[in-house]
Design a protein around this motif. Structure first.
Motif, PDB file in Angstrom:
ATOM      1  N   CYS A   1       0.930  -1.201  -0.118  1.00  0.00           N
ATOM      2  CA  CYS A   1       0.152  -0.010  -0.092  1.00  0.00           C
ATOM      3  C   CYS A   1       0.803   1.280  -0.053  1.00  0.00           C
ATOM      4  CB  CYS A   1      -1.056   0.104   1.285  1.00  0.00           C
ATOM      5  SG  CYS A   1      -0.259   0.408   2.569  1.00  0.00           S
ATOM      6  N   SER A   2       2.264   1.313   0.583  1.00  0.00           N
ATOM      7  CA  SER A   2       2.940   2.446   0.543  1.00  0.00           C
ATOM      8  C   SER A   2       3.717   2.381  -0.862  1.00  0.00           C
ATOM      9  CB  SER A   2       4.112   2.201   1.462  1.00  0.00           C
ATOM     10  OG  SER A   2       3.704   1.710   2.492  1.00  0.00           O
ATOM     11  N   LEU A   3       3.674   1.369  -1.723  1.00  0.00           N
ATOM     12  CA  LEU A   3       4.440   1.455  -2.832  1.00  0.00           C
ATOM     13  C   LEU A   3       3.882   2.577  -3.853  1.00  0.00           C
ATOM     14  CD1 LEU A   3       6.895  -0.079  -3.933  1.00  0.00           C
ATOM     15  CD2 LEU A   3       5.116  -1.456  -5.230  1.00  0.00           C
ATOM     16  N   TRP A   4       2.639   2.425  -4.134  1.00  0.00           N
ATOM     17  CA  TRP A   4       2.036   3.169  -5.344  1.00  0.00           C
ATOM     18  C   TRP A   4       2.218   4.664  -5.303  1.00  0.00           C
ATOM     19  CZ3 TRP A   4       2.693  -0.561  -8.211  1.00  0.00           C
ATOM     20  CH2 TRP A   4       2.298  -1.669  -7.956  1.00  0.00           C
ATOM     21  N   PRO A   5       1.763   5.256  -4.138  1.00  0.00           N
ATOM     22  CA  PRO A   5       1.987   6.851  -4.125  1.00  0.00           C
ATOM     23  C   PRO A   5       3.583   7.183  -4.388  1.00  0.00           C
ATOM     24  CG  PRO A   5       0.621   6.099  -2.363  1.00  0.00           C
ATOM     25  CD  PRO A   5       1.284   4.874  -2.984  1.00  0.00           C
ATOM     26  N   MET A   6       4.315   6.398  -3.650  1.00  0.00           N
ATOM     27  CA  MET A   6       5.926   6.920  -3.819  1.00  0.00           C
ATOM     28  C   MET A   6       6.300   6.589  -5.136  1.00  0.00           C
ATOM     29  SD  MET A   6       7.782   5.763  -0.513  1.00  0.00           S
ATOM     30  CE  MET A   6       7.133   4.455   0.241  1.00  0.00           C
ATOM     31  N   LEU A   7       5.734   5.488  -5.859  1.00  0.00           N
ATOM     32  CA  LEU A   7       6.163   5.279  -7.023  1.00  0.00           C
ATOM     33  C   LEU A   7       6.009   6.261  -8.085  1.00  0.00           C
ATOM     34  CD1 LEU A   7       7.680   2.828  -8.686  1.00  0.00           C
ATOM     35  CD2 LEU A   7       5.515   2.032  -9.339  1.00  0.00           C
ATOM     36  N   ILE A   8       4.438   6.537  -8.094  1.00  0.00           N
ATOM     37  CA  ILE A   8       4.063   7.119  -9.088  1.00  0.00           C
ATOM     38  C   ILE A   8       4.534   8.853  -8.900  1.00  0.00           C
ATOM     39  CG2 ILE A   8       1.702   8.576  -9.627  1.00  0.00           C
ATOM     40  CD1 ILE A   8       0.582   5.676  -8.958  1.00  0.00           C
ATOM     41  N   ASN A   9       4.604   9.284  -7.631  1.00  0.00           N
ATOM     42  CA  ASN A   9       5.223  10.803  -7.236  1.00  0.00           C
ATOM     43  C   ASN A   9       6.605  10.767  -7.824  1.00  0.00           C
ATOM     44  OD1 ASN A   9       2.606  11.216  -6.155  1.00  0.00           O
ATOM     45  ND2 ASN A   9       3.809  12.959  -5.121  1.00  0.00           N
ATOM     46  N   THR A  10       7.475   9.469  -7.458  1.00  0.00           N
ATOM     47  CA  THR A  10       8.845   9.680  -7.827  1.00  0.00           C
ATOM     48  C   THR A  10       8.886   9.721  -9.303  1.00  0.00           C
ATOM     49  OG1 THR A  10       9.574   8.522  -5.924  1.00  0.00           O
ATOM     50  CG2 THR A  10      11.018   8.639  -7.845  1.00  0.00           C
ATOM     51  N   ALA A  11       7.904   9.123  -9.889  1.00  0.00           N
ATOM     52  CA  ALA A  11       8.246   9.143 -11.753  1.00  0.00           C
ATOM     53  C   ALA A  11       7.757  10.129 -12.180  1.00  0.00           C
ATOM     54  CB  ALA A  11       7.287   7.850 -12.085  1.00  0.00           C
ATOM     55  N   PHE A  12       6.647  10.853 -11.470  1.00  0.00           N
ATOM     56  CA  PHE A  12       6.244  12.192 -11.993  1.00  0.00           C
ATOM     57  C   PHE A  12       7.244  13.216 -11.580  1.00  0.00           C
ATOM     58  CE2 PHE A  12       3.759  16.260 -11.130  1.00  0.00           C
ATOM     59  CZ  PHE A  12       3.487  16.536 -12.311  1.00  0.00           C
ATOM     60  N   GLY A  13       7.761  13.144 -10.344  1.00  0.00           N
ATOM     61  CA  GLY A  13       8.782  14.402 -10.254  1.00  0.00           C
ATOM     62  C   GLY A  13      10.061  14.234 -11.128  1.00  0.00           C
ATOM     63  N   VAL A  14      10.542  12.835 -11.373  1.00  0.00           N
ATOM     64  CA  VAL A  14      11.589  12.835 -12.368  1.00  0.00           C
ATOM     65  C   VAL A  14      11.306  13.180 -13.624  1.00  0.00           C
ATOM     66  CG1 VAL A  14      13.196  11.082 -13.167  1.00  0.00           C
ATOM     67  CG2 VAL A  14      12.542  11.057 -10.826  1.00  0.00           C
ATOM     68  N   ALA A  15       9.917  12.745 -14.028  1.00  0.00           N
ATOM     69  CA  ALA A  15       9.908  13.143 -15.468  1.00  0.00           C
ATOM     70  C   ALA A  15       9.427  14.510 -15.638  1.00  0.00           C
ATOM     71  CB  ALA A  15       8.536  12.486 -15.984  1.00  0.00           C
ATOM     72  N   SER A  16       9.391  15.314 -14.565  1.00  0.00           N
ATOM     73  CA  SER A  16       8.897  16.834 -14.768  1.00  0.00           C
ATOM     74  C   SER A  16       9.676  17.873 -14.227  1.00  0.00           C
ATOM     75  CB  SER A  16       7.660  17.185 -14.114  1.00  0.00           C
ATOM     76  OG  SER A  16       7.580  16.630 -12.958  1.00  0.00           O
ATOM     77  N   VAL A  17      11.258  17.338 -14.158  1.00  0.00           N
ATOM     78  CA  VAL A  17      12.426  17.864 -13.870  1.00  0.00           C
ATOM     79  C   VAL A  17      12.588  18.944 -14.906  1.00  0.00           C
ATOM     80  CG1 VAL A  17      14.819  18.389 -13.512  1.00  0.00           C
ATOM     81  CG2 VAL A  17      13.511  16.410 -12.461  1.00  0.00           C
ATOM     82  N   ARG A  18      12.621  20.326 -14.707  1.00  0.00           N
ATOM     83  CA  ARG A  18      12.541  21.452 -15.732  1.00  0.00           C
ATOM     84  C   ARG A  18      13.657  21.153 -16.847  1.00  0.00           C
ATOM     85  NH1 ARG A  18      10.980  25.830 -12.529  1.00  0.00           N
ATOM     86  NH2 ARG A  18      12.496  27.505 -13.823  1.00  0.00           N
ATOM     87  N   ARG A  19      13.280  21.239 -17.892  1.00  0.00           N
ATOM     88  CA  ARG A  19      14.323  20.839 -18.996  1.00  0.00           C
ATOM     89  C   ARG A  19      15.283  21.977 -19.137  1.00  0.00           C
ATOM     90  NH1 ARG A  19      13.217  18.160 -23.223  1.00  0.00           N
ATOM     91  NH2 ARG A  19      14.688  18.442 -24.759  1.00  0.00           N
ATOM     92  N   GLU A  20      15.396  23.121 -18.617  1.00  0.00           N
ATOM     93  CA  GLU A  20      16.243  23.945 -18.521  1.00  0.00           C
ATOM     94  C   GLU A  20      17.518  23.371 -17.579  1.00  0.00           C
ATOM     95  OE1 GLU A  20      14.087  27.298 -17.413  1.00  0.00           O
ATOM     96  OE2 GLU A  20      14.759  27.526 -15.679  1.00  0.00           O
ATOM     97  N   TRP A  21      17.031  22.838 -16.429  1.00  0.00           N
ATOM     98  CA  TRP A  21      17.968  22.289 -15.681  1.00  0.00           C
ATOM     99  C   TRP A  21      18.728  21.112 -16.000  1.00  0.00           C
ATOM    100  CZ3 TRP A  21      13.967  22.343 -11.066  1.00  0.00           C
ATOM    101  CH2 TRP A  21      13.697  23.572 -10.740  1.00  0.00           C
ATOM    102  N   LEU A  22      18.284  20.218 -16.917  1.00  0.00           N
ATOM    103  CA  LEU A  22      18.763  19.191 -17.701  1.00  0.00           C
ATOM    104  C   LEU A  22      19.737  19.780 -18.673  1.00  0.00           C
ATOM    105  CD1 LEU A  22      15.832  16.918 -17.840  1.00  0.00           C
ATOM    106  CD2 LEU A  22      17.599  16.536 -16.349  1.00  0.00           C
ATOM    107  N   ASN A  23      19.112  20.721 -19.245  1.00  0.00           N
ATOM    108  CA  ASN A  23      20.111  21.303 -20.066  1.00  0.00           C
ATOM    109  C   ASN A  23      21.364  22.086 -19.821  1.00  0.00           C
ATOM    110  OD1 ASN A  23      18.614  20.559 -22.624  1.00  0.00           O
ATOM    111  ND2 ASN A  23      17.459  22.731 -22.713  1.00  0.00           N
ATOM    112  N   VAL A  24      21.307  22.509 -18.441  1.00  0.00           N
ATOM    113  CA  VAL A  24      22.417  23.086 -17.828  1.00  0.00           C
ATOM    114  C   VAL A  24      23.321  21.903 -17.872  1.00  0.00           C
ATOM    115  CG1 VAL A  24      23.472  23.930 -15.694  1.00  0.00           C
ATOM    116  CG2 VAL A  24      21.486  25.110 -16.806  1.00  0.00           C
ATOM    117  N   ALA A  25      22.902  20.789 -17.257  1.00  0.00           N
ATOM    118  CA  ALA A  25      23.874  19.617 -17.059  1.00  0.00           C
ATOM    119  C   ALA A  25      24.317  19.139 -18.360  1.00  0.00           C
ATOM    120  CB  ALA A  25      23.035  18.466 -16.233  1.00  0.00           C
ATOM    121  N   ARG A  26      23.472  18.979 -19.385  1.00  0.00           N
ATOM    122  CA  ARG A  26      24.035  18.640 -20.579  1.00  0.00           C
ATOM    123  C   ARG A  26      25.087  19.659 -20.888  1.00  0.00           C
ATOM    124  NH1 ARG A  26      19.453  17.974 -24.761  1.00  0.00           N
ATOM    125  NH2 ARG A  26      21.237  17.176 -26.100  1.00  0.00           N
TER     126      ARG A  26
END
Ligand SMILES: Nc1ncnc2c1ncn2[C@@H]1O[C@H](COP(=O)(O)OP(=O)(O)OP(=O)(O)O)[C@@H](O)[C@H]1O
Ligand SMILES: [Mg+2]
Lengths: 306, 279
Positions: B160-185
Motif C-alpha cells: 500500500c505504500s508503494l504506489w503513491p511513492m512510485l507514482i510521485n517519484t516517476a512524476f517528479g523525475v519526469a517533470s524536472v525542468r528541461r532547462e536544468w537538464l540542459n545546464v547539466a548537458r
C-alpha cells in the motif's frame, strides 16, 4: 572565409513535421562563419529560429541538415568548450550562488580539490560583482543578480565560446545597461568568442562586432551580415554622436520593420545564402574589410532612403 | 498579528475541546434505571445498560484509564494482555519495515520510469491496475504464500505504500525542468552525477509528497491488517478490547492511533520542508 573562421555554420536547416503531414521548415540553408575572438549578435523576429540556432551551436539540438564546425571538428553534442547563458538564467534553485558556480567548475575540472574549485568559483562571482552574496539562494536574488550568476557560471568554466540567448531581455533598462557594460568589458578583456541572440537593436549595436540579420520564418535565412562601423572602443554615453550611429541604427530598424518580411520572398538579385552580403552602414562600401562582392550597397541605399 | 492569530486559534481549539468533552460527559451521564427492557436484551447489554448508565464510558473514565495505560505502557502479562506501548511498538515496527522496503523499491523504480518514456508507457497499465486494489485484498494471498502473519502484515504495508511513492517519484523525475537538464548537458555532467546532483534534488519535494501520502495510508492500513492477522499490534488491541467489550480501551486506542499517525505525518512534513526549495 570558411578556412579562417573559428566556428562555421554550414547549410544547417531545421524542419518539424507539420500538422497536415509534410514538414515545416523553420530555417534552411543557413551559413555563418564566426571568427575567433569575435562578438556576433543575431537579430530576427520572434519565431524565426534564433534559439534553435543557438541550441544547435550548443549541441543541445541537432540540425535536420547541415553541420556546424568548431575549431575543425563537427559538433556532435554539448561540450564544456561552449558555455550557454540561458534566457531564463536556469540556476539550480536548491544551490547557493557559490554552489551553482562551483557545480559548473567541478564539471569542468572534476579532478581538482574542493578548495581550488571554490576559489575559482569565487573569482568569477567577484568578476560579475556579486562578492558577498555567495551564500544566497537564487530565490533571494533580483533578476539582474540571477543573470549575473548565470554569466559567472558560464564564464567560470573558461569556455572557448560563449553562447547567450537574450540574456538581458527580462531585465529593466537600468540593470540591462549595467550588465551590457560588464559583458562587454569581460568579453573584450578575455578576447571571448561570443554568439548572442537579442531583440534589442541598441544592445546589438553596443556589443557586437558583427550583427547577423535573420529573415522572418518559416524558411528563414541569414539576410545579411552587418559589420559594426562603430569604433571598437565605444562607450554607451557617446555612442550616438558617432557619424555611423544613425545610419547603422536606421539600417537595422528598417530591416526589422520591413525587409525581414520582404527579403525572404524577394531576395535581391545575386543573393547567395552561402555568402550572405556583408554590409557596413555609414561607411563607403569600398572600406569594408574582407567584404564579399555582394549587392550590399543596394540594400543599404534602400535602407537609408527610407 | 500572526502571533495573535495563533493565540486566538489556540483559545478557540481549547474551547471546542471543552465543549466536546462536556457534551460527551453529559451524553454518557445516565438516565436512571430502564424499566421496560427485554430481559434477554438486558442480559446481552450487561449491568451498565440495565442500571441506566450508558455502556459508553464518559470522558473521566477514559481519562483515568488512559492515565493507567500511560503510566505503565510496556508491561507484558500474557499474550492477550500487553501494555499499549508494546502494541504500538509492534505496529510502528511493521509499518517501518514495510514502508522502508517500499522506499527502497519505489524510488529507484520511479527514477527508471520517470527517466524512460518507454518504461513509463510499458509499466503504466500494471500500475493503473494494481493501484486501486485495496491492500487488504492481498492478505489471503500473502498469508498463503508467506505463511507468516507478521510478514504478511508487513507485505500489505509494503504494497500500500508503494504506489503513491512510485507514482510521485516517476512524476517528479519526469517533470524536472528541461532547462536544468540542459545546464547539466552543456556541462557534460555524467549520468550518475546528473541523477544525484540535479534530478534528485529537483524531484525531492514531489517524492516527499508521495512518501507523506504513503505513510498516511500505511498507518490507516496497519490497523485493519492487524485486526485480520491478530497476535500483536494496536489493530489487534482494538479488536481484542472490542471482544472484551471494553469500549474505554477502544476509545483510548482510537486516540492513540490518531496521535501516532499525526506524529508520523509531521516527521515527513519536516523532512519535506528540508528538501523544498523556493523558486
Ligand atoms: N517541437 C517543435 N515542433 C514544431 N515546431 C517547433 C518546435 N519547437 C520550435 N518550433 C518552432 O520553431 C520556430 C523557432 O523557434 P525558436 O524558439 O528558435 O524561435 P526564436 O527565434 O528563438 O523566437 P523568440 O525570439 O521568440 O525566442 C518557432 O516558430 C516554433 O514554433
Ligand atoms: Mg528564442
Amino acid at each position: 572565409m570558411t578556412e579562417k573562421s573559428f566556428i562555421s555554420i554550414e547549410a544547417i536547416a531545421r524542419r518539424y513535421p507539420a500538422a497536415g503531414g509534410g514538414r515545416t521548415t523553420i530555417f534552411e540553408d543557413l551559413w555563418l562563419p564566426i571568427r575567433r575572438g569575435e562578438f556576433v549578435c543575431m537579430i530576427g523576429h520572434s519565431g524565426c529560429g534564433k534559439t534553435t540556432v543557438l541550441n544547435i551551436l550548443a549541441g543541445l539540438e541537432a540540425p535536420s541538415e547541415g553541420v556546424v564546425i568548431v575549431d575543425g571538428t563537427a559538433i556532435e553534442g554539448p561540450s564544456l568548450d561552449r558555455a550557454v547563458i540561458f534566457q531564463s538564467h536556469a540556476l539550480l534553485p536548491w544551490r547557493s550562488v557559490l554552489g551553482n558556480v562551483a557545480f559548473a567548475v567541478k564539471s569542468r575540472w572534476p579532478e581538482k580539490d574542493r578548495a581550488w574549485i571554490e576559489a575559482q568559483a569565487r573569482r568569477f562571482i567577484e568578476l560579475v560583482g556579486l562578492a558577498g552574496s555567495e551564500c544566497k539562494r537564487p530565490a533571494e536574488l533580483s533578476g539582474g543578480m540571477k543573470q549575473r550568476v548565470g554569466i559567472a557560471r558560464a564564464l567560470s568554466i573558461e569556455p572557448k565560446i560563449l553562447l547567450m540567448d537574450e540574456p538581458f531581455s527580462a531585465l529593466d533598462a537600468l540593470t540591462r545597461g549595467t550588465l551590457q557594460d560588464e559583458a562587454r568589458r569581460i568579453c573584450q578583456e578575455a578576447g571571448q568568442t561570443t554568439f548572442m541572440i537579442t531583440h534589442d537593436v541598441d544592445e546589438a549595436m553596443y556589443l557586437a562586432d558583427r550583427i547577423v540579420l535573420m529573415t522572418n520564418g518559416p524558411g528563414a535565412r541569414v539576410a545579411e551580415i552587418v559589420e559594426n562601423p562603430l569604433p571598437r572602443e565605444r562607450s554607451r554615453t557617446d555612442l550616438h554622436r558617432h557619424p555611423s550611429y544613425y545610419p547603422l541604427r536606421n539600417h537595422l530598424i528598417d530591416f526589422l520593420v520591413t525587409r525581414s518580411r520582404t527579403f525572404r520572398d524577394a531576395p535581391p538579385a545575386g543573393y547567395d545564402p552561402r555568402h550572405p552580403p556583408l554590409v557596413r552602414p555609414g561607411a563607403t562600401p569600398g572600406l569594408v574589410a574582407g567584404a564579399q562582392p555582394a549587392p550590399a550597397p543596394a540594400g543599404l541605399a534602400r535602407a537609408q532612403g527610407a | 498579528m500572526a502571533r495573535s492569530l495563533t493565540l486566538r486559534a489556540s483559545v478557540l481549539s481549547a474551547a471546542i475541546l471543552a465543549t466536546l468533552l462536556a457534551a460527551w460527559h453529559l451524553a454518557t451521564g445516565g438516565s436512571g434505571p430502564v424499566a421496560d427492557m427485554d430481559p434477554e436484551y438486558a442480559k446481552l447489554m450487561g449491568q451498565t445498560a440495565v442500571q441506566g448508565t450508558s455502556a459508553m464510558p464518559g470522558p473521566l473514565e477514559v481519562g483515568a484509564t488512559l492515565w493507567r495505560h500511560l503510566s505503565d505502557p510496556f508491561y507484558i502479562r500474557g499474550t492477550n494482555d500487553m501494555g499499549i506501548g508494546i502494541q504500538l511498538a509492534h505496529s510502528v515496527a511493521r509499518v517501518a519495515a514495510g514502508y522502508l522496503l517500499a522506499v527502497l523499491v519505489a524510488i529507484p523504480a520511479g527514477f527508471l520510469i520517470g527517466m524512460s518514456p518507454l518504461m513509463s508507457r510499458a509499466l503504466d497499465p500494471f500500475i493503473q491496475v494494481m493501484k486501486p486494489i485495496s491492500p487488504l485484498a492481498w492478505m489471503p494471498l500473502a498469508l498463503y504464500t508467506i505463511k507468516d502473519s507478521g510478514l504478511s502484515a508487513i507485505f500489505v504495508i509494503f504494497i500500500c505504500s508503494l504506489w503513491p511513492m512510485l507514482i510521485n517519484t516517476a512524476f517528479g523525475v519526469a517533470s524536472v525542468r528541461r532547462e536544468w537538464l540542459n545546464v547539466a548537458r552543456t556541462l557534460e555532467v555524467g549520468p550518475l552525477r546528473r541523477a544525484f546532483a540535479v534530478i534528485l534534488p529537483a524531484a525531492a519535494p514531489t517524492i516527499l509528497t508521495g512518501m507523506r501520502i504513503s505513510i498516511g495510508i500505511a498507518w490507516l492500513v496497519i490497523v485493519a491488517a492487524e485486526m485480520l492477522v491478530g497476535g500483536t499490534g494496536i489493530g489487534y488491541f482494538v479488536w481484542n478490547e472490542w471482544n472484551n467489550l471494553s469500549i474505554t480501551n477502544v476509545i483510548i486506542a482510537i486516540l492513540v492511533i490518531g496521535v501516532v499517525g499525526m506524529v508520523l505525518d509531521q516527521i515527513l512534513a519536516r523532512v519535506a520542508r528540508l528538501v523544498t526549495f523556493p523558486e
